[in-house]
Scaffold this motif. Structure first.
Motif, short mmCIF file in Angstrom:
data_model
loop_
_atom_site.label_atom_id
_atom_site.label_comp_id
_atom_site.label_asym_id
_atom_site.label_seq_id
_atom_site.Cartn_x
_atom_site.Cartn_y
_atom_site.Cartn_z
N ASP A 184 -9.01 -47.61 38.81
CA ASP A 184 -8.27 -48.13 37.69
C ASP A 184 -7.05 -47.19 37.33
N ALA A 185 -6.01 -47.61 37.51
CA ALA A 185 -4.78 -47.00 37.25
C ALA A 185 -4.59 -46.51 35.66
N ASP A 186 -5.50 -47.30 34.86
CA ASP A 186 -5.56 -46.71 33.43
C ASP A 186 -6.36 -45.45 33.43
N ALA B 235 -20.73 -46.31 19.88
CA ALA B 235 -21.76 -46.44 20.87
C ALA B 235 -21.34 -46.91 22.24
N TYR B 236 -20.48 -47.77 22.27
CA TYR B 236 -20.30 -48.46 23.70
C TYR B 236 -18.75 -47.96 24.28
N ARG B 237 -18.91 -47.73 25.73
CA ARG B 237 -17.62 -47.33 26.35
C ARG B 237 -17.20 -48.63 26.93
N VAL B 238 -15.82 -48.72 26.77
CA VAL B 238 -15.32 -49.94 27.53
C VAL B 238 -13.78 -49.30 28.06
N PRO B 239 -13.43 -50.07 29.12
CA PRO B 239 -11.98 -49.56 29.56
C PRO B 239 -11.12 -50.20 28.32
N THR B 240 -9.95 -49.10 28.36
CA THR B 240 -9.16 -49.75 27.42
C THR B 240 -8.32 -50.96 27.29
N GLY B 259 -8.24 -43.99 29.93
CA GLY B 259 -8.24 -45.40 30.38
C GLY B 259 -9.90 -45.66 29.60
N MET B 260 -10.42 -44.77 28.59
CA MET B 260 -11.71 -45.20 28.01
C MET B 260 -11.42 -45.25 26.64
N ALA B 261 -12.37 -46.25 26.11
CA ALA B 261 -12.39 -46.40 24.61
C ALA B 261 -13.85 -46.63 24.11
N TYR B 262 -14.31 -46.41 22.95
CA TYR B 262 -15.48 -46.34 22.53
C TYR B 262 -15.45 -47.41 21.42
N VAL B 263 -16.53 -48.37 21.44
CA VAL B 263 -16.32 -49.54 20.24
C VAL B 263 -17.92 -49.45 19.65
N SER B 264 -17.80 -49.80 18.41
CA SER B 264 -19.20 -49.96 17.71
C SER B 264 -19.96 -51.30 18.17
N GLU B 265 -19.21 -52.08 18.47
CA GLU B 265 -19.91 -53.64 18.82
C GLU B 265 -19.66 -53.68 20.35
N PRO B 266 -20.58 -54.19 21.06
CA PRO B 266 -20.24 -54.62 22.54
C PRO B 266 -19.61 -55.60 22.58
N ARG B 267 -18.53 -55.47 23.69
CA ARG B 267 -17.66 -56.45 23.92
C ARG B 267 -17.49 -56.98 25.21
N PRO B 268 -17.34 -58.31 25.54
CA PRO B 268 -17.08 -58.60 26.91
C PRO B 268 -15.87 -57.68 27.72
N ILE B 269 -16.18 -57.56 28.72
CA ILE B 269 -15.07 -56.91 29.56
C ILE B 269 -14.87 -57.69 30.71
N PRO B 270 -13.74 -57.87 31.42
CA PRO B 270 -13.25 -58.43 32.51
C PRO B 270 -14.33 -58.37 33.70
N ASP B 271 -14.66 -59.29 34.38
CA ASP B 271 -15.59 -59.33 35.50
C ASP B 271 -14.88 -58.46 36.56
#
Lengths: 480, 303
Positions: A184-186, B235-240, B259-271
């Motif tokens: 991923d480019a990010d 707690a949760y790592r998601v792509p930015t 390219g990484m962010a951490y969020v306190s609540e799980p959230r959907p990420i694109p398939d």
């Protein structure tokens, strides 16, 4: 075999590309039958010059329909025979896909096409104060797609790592014809690091059609030191001492007596021709650290009876690097041919293995020059020869094998940056066992189950069916 | 294994993993739930532990995968070095590598995946496999080490690894303030970390004392003040990219430039792209056709 216009494969390829970009002239196929290595005997089929991802997909689809292998090719500057086509595959050349697609200076990422020349990218980035860190000695002519294929290195990869560390994502056409973005480019996406598995796969997992590269900020301060020594041992020990002291310079390059002489005669870089070895050390970063590290490097050299010259301006620095990067051109003054080796040894064993290299070369009555990335233990002995001399190639290959074995014996590896290709394919069992090679074959099959992409490279014959005890046979004539 | 002989520890680890039945490797259980749960009947094994080989002048270290990261860090600190792994209390080297979460300093120090030079793992059939090589630079064959980092042990169970090490810097400093993280990054030469929670920005500097001092002055001119350390990571790592999509709930912390962010609540990420999903399935079926290694875990589902 001759390819005619009515040939069904040609007919299909010409539906995808205009006829001037599908070439079968004997000269063209002959040029594409080799790379910058010594290997002869490669045989290209139709040579395709796509200009888009869709055209690359079309070439792959056509090859698949006709049961033909596909060999991706960048600028053809590889030294391990990785781009040498075997048995007339469709050759897909990236040179017409050579554009810089986008630059995001804040995110430090650029999308480039695979045929873009390495140095052209850093030149285009100069206005942003950024550059692409991997700088192979061939950077004026090698392509970024080829850099991805071989996971290329260069003098300035010591602190910053080789190509893999500078590729964020790759758009790849798989042998199914699908186009997919790996990574991923990010900078991060969940899942396995397919990007990392792809970089360095020598064209055997797919064809690169675009690359997101990580950009590096130009350093505010740079110091370049030219250290000269009366013995190779003292030079090698200084290299080890610098690393052991906790300094990781931007680059540490070493050149021995013969190559110093050749370079001086060729470009006049001001290298001391009476030295047994010179070491170029470059430290960069913020001014405080740079000054402290440069002082310490100079101290460590003087402790080992080295002399120290510091580049006083950019012009002097450029001249020192010109000397280093002109080394390969300078060799023609001495012998018409050379065979450049590429092994890595632990940094603490450098002096020991260098001495073994000299002994091996003496035993085989050859000449050697050493110009290499000493900081990461990446040896590049250049065996000089005249191919017209009868029986010379046997001696060159015997010495080469002995150098590889000596490197492995101290815990080294087969290749630091050139790759395995055809050159070292049959040496792989010296470094890897049956189960190890089987695992690599599994990765290959996951991407390319029919082994259609660049077959015959990297993995020794039988690696996929655990029959690696007997060394595979390289196609006749390939060892020039 | 060819030129490199396996230690007795590794041989017995391989024997314990064996060639049949579901098996998972357990480290410090600090991130045990990431990527899914192993079924209850899964047999648990532990990788060998301890520092095997460390020559500071080579700047590489060979350790059992079961070695606590804190033990690794202490051994390296004695020689003024460190590895680019997050030093989480209780976590093991193999666990950290398998989970693949980068250290908070990935911006300046580089990615976790690039720390791994060589790995000896137990394959699905119980054989020991060596991936990569012991030197800091190596392109001999396919780069399986990159694939193993972050694979949650689904392709092989790590037994022993060789890591690249780095000098520990002479000085370091955290600063924080309500400044623009993009502007901060643009202005500073080589910060090792920039974190941003939408309002506050944290920046970490390290290196030569005078450089850290001058860069800290620059950061202060942009609105940051010295602080003790970074905030705890949610707690949760998601792509930015996932932060921009969907309704934000809870708090977040962006690790700028990674390219990484951490969020306190799980959230959907694109398939993931279907072709990427297919490659994951094919890799799993090539490396572990019977699905016995760390069953129930999916690297694509790792957060």
């Amino acid at each position: 075999m001759k390819f005619r216009k009515a040939d069904p494969l040609m007919r299909d390829l010409r539906r995808v590309l205009p006829s001037d970009r599908v070439r079968v002239a004997p000269l063209e196929r002959s040029i594409m039958g080799r790379d910058a290595s010594i290997f002869e005997g490669g045989r290209a089929g139709p040579v395709c010059f796509p200009i888009s991802t869709e055209e690359v997909q079309g070439c792959v689809d056509a090859a698949r329909r006709h049961g033909r292998a596909v060999v991706p090719r960048g600028a053809g500057t590889g030294l391990a025979g990785g781009a040498v086509p075997l048995e007339e595959p469709v050759v897909v050349v990236a040179t017409k896909m050579n554009r810089l697609l986008s630059v995001d200076a804040d995110q430090r990422v650029a999308w480039v096409q695979p045929g873009m020349i390495n140095l052209d990218l850093s030149r285009a980035l100069a206005p942003y104060g950024l550059h692409f860190a991997p700088d192979p000695s061939s950077q004026q002519v090698c392509s970024l797609g080829g850099n991805v294929g071989t996971n290329a290195g260069g003098p300035h990869c010591l602190a910053l790592g080789v190509t893999s560390a500078h590729v964020l994502a790759a758009e790849v056409v798989l042998m199914s014809g699908e186009s997919v973005v790996l990574g991923d480019a990010d900078g991060w996406t969940p899942g396995l690091d397919l990007r990392g598995a792809y970089v360095g796969s020598e064209g055997m997992l797919g064809i690169t059609t675009a690359i997101a590269v990580r950009l590096t900020r130009n350093p505010p301060a740079v110091e370049t030191l030219l250290l000269a020594f009366d013995s190779v041992d003292a030079a090698a020990q200084t290299v080890s001492a610098v690393i052991a002291d906790g300094i990781v310079p931007a680059a540490i390059e070493m050149m021995d007596k013969n190559i110093i002489w050749a370079v001086e005669n060729f470009v006049g870089a001001g290298f001391p021709t009476d030295a047994a070895a010179v070491v170029i050390v470059e430290v960069d970063g913020l001014p405080g650290g740079v000054a402290a590290e440069a002082d310490r490097v100079a101290e460590l050299a003087v402790e080992r009876e080295g002399s120290v010259r510091r580049a006083t301006d950019d012009e002097e620095r450029a001249l020192i690097w010109k000397g280093r990067k002109s080394a390969f051109g300078a060799i023609a003054q001495i012998k018409p041919n050379y065979y450049l080796h590429d092994t890595v040894v632990p940094r603490t064993r450098l002096a020991e293995v260098m001495n073994q290299v000299y002994e091996i070369v003496d035993e085989h009555d050859l000449q050697v020059m050493n110009v290499f990335h000493a900081g990461d233990g990446n040896l590049h002995p250049l065996l000089l020869y005249d191919a017209r001399e009868p029986g010379i190639m046997e001696r060159v290959h015997a010495a080469g094998s002995a150098i590889i074995e000596a490197s492995l014996a101290v815990g080294g590896v087969l290749s630091g940056e050139h790759g395995i290709g055809i050159e070292k394919r049959d040496f792989m069992p010296l470094m890897f066992g049956e189960a190890d090679l089987d695992a690599q074959a599994r990765l290959r099959r996951a991407f390319d189950p029919e082994e259609m992409a660049n077959p015959g490279k990297v993995l020794p014959t039988g690696a996929s069916c655990a029959e690696v005890n007997a060394l595979g046979k390289v196609p006749e004539g390939v060892w020039g | 294994m060819s030129s490199r002989e396996a230690s007795a520890d590794l041989e017995s680890f391989a024997a314990e993993v064996g060639s049949d039945g579901p098996v998972a490797v357990v480290g410090g259980r600090t991130h045990w739930e990431i990527g899914g749960q192993c079924p209850n009947e899964t047999r648990l094994v532990r990788a060998p532990s301890g520092v095997r080989d460390f020559d500071p002048a080579d700047m590489t270290i060979r350790v059992g995968a079961g070695t606590p990261v804190e033990e690794l860090d202490a051994a390296l600190a004695e020689a003024g070095q460190r590895a680019n792994l997050p030093v989480a209390p209780g976590a093991t080297v193999g666990g950290v590598l398998a989970v693949g979460r980068d250290d908070v300093h990935a911006l300046g120090r580089g990615r976790l995946r690039d720390a791994l030079l060589e790995a000896v793992y137990v394959a699905d059939d119980g054989r020991l496999v060596t991936a990569g090589g012991p030197t800091v630079k190596n392109v001999s064959g396919f780069d399986l080490c990159r694939l193993l980092a972050g694979s949650l042990g689904t392709l092989g169970l790590l037994g022993e690894v060789i890591l690249r090490t780095w000098p520990r810097p002479a000085a370091q400093q955290w600063l924080a303030g309500p400044c623009d993280p993009v502007n901060l990054r643009r202005s500073m030469y080589w910060p090792s970390s920039i974190l941003w929670d939408g309002e506050m920005t944290w920046v970490h500097l390290e290196g030569h004392e005078s450089d850290v001092k001058s860069e800290a002055e620059l950061a202060r001119s942009l609105g940051c003040e010295p602080t003790g350390g970074p905030p705890p990571l949610p707690a949760y790592r998601v792509p930015t990219g996932a932060l921009e999509a969907g309704q934000p709930t809870g708090s977040y912390l962006v690790q700028i430039g990674t390219g990484m962010a951490y969020v306190s609540e799980p959230r959907p990420i694109p398939d993931a792209d279907p072709a990427v999903v297919t490659l994951h399935k094919r890799l799993k079926s090539e490396f572990d056709p019977r699905g016995r290694l760390n069953p129930g875990r999916d690297p694509l589902a790792a957060r």
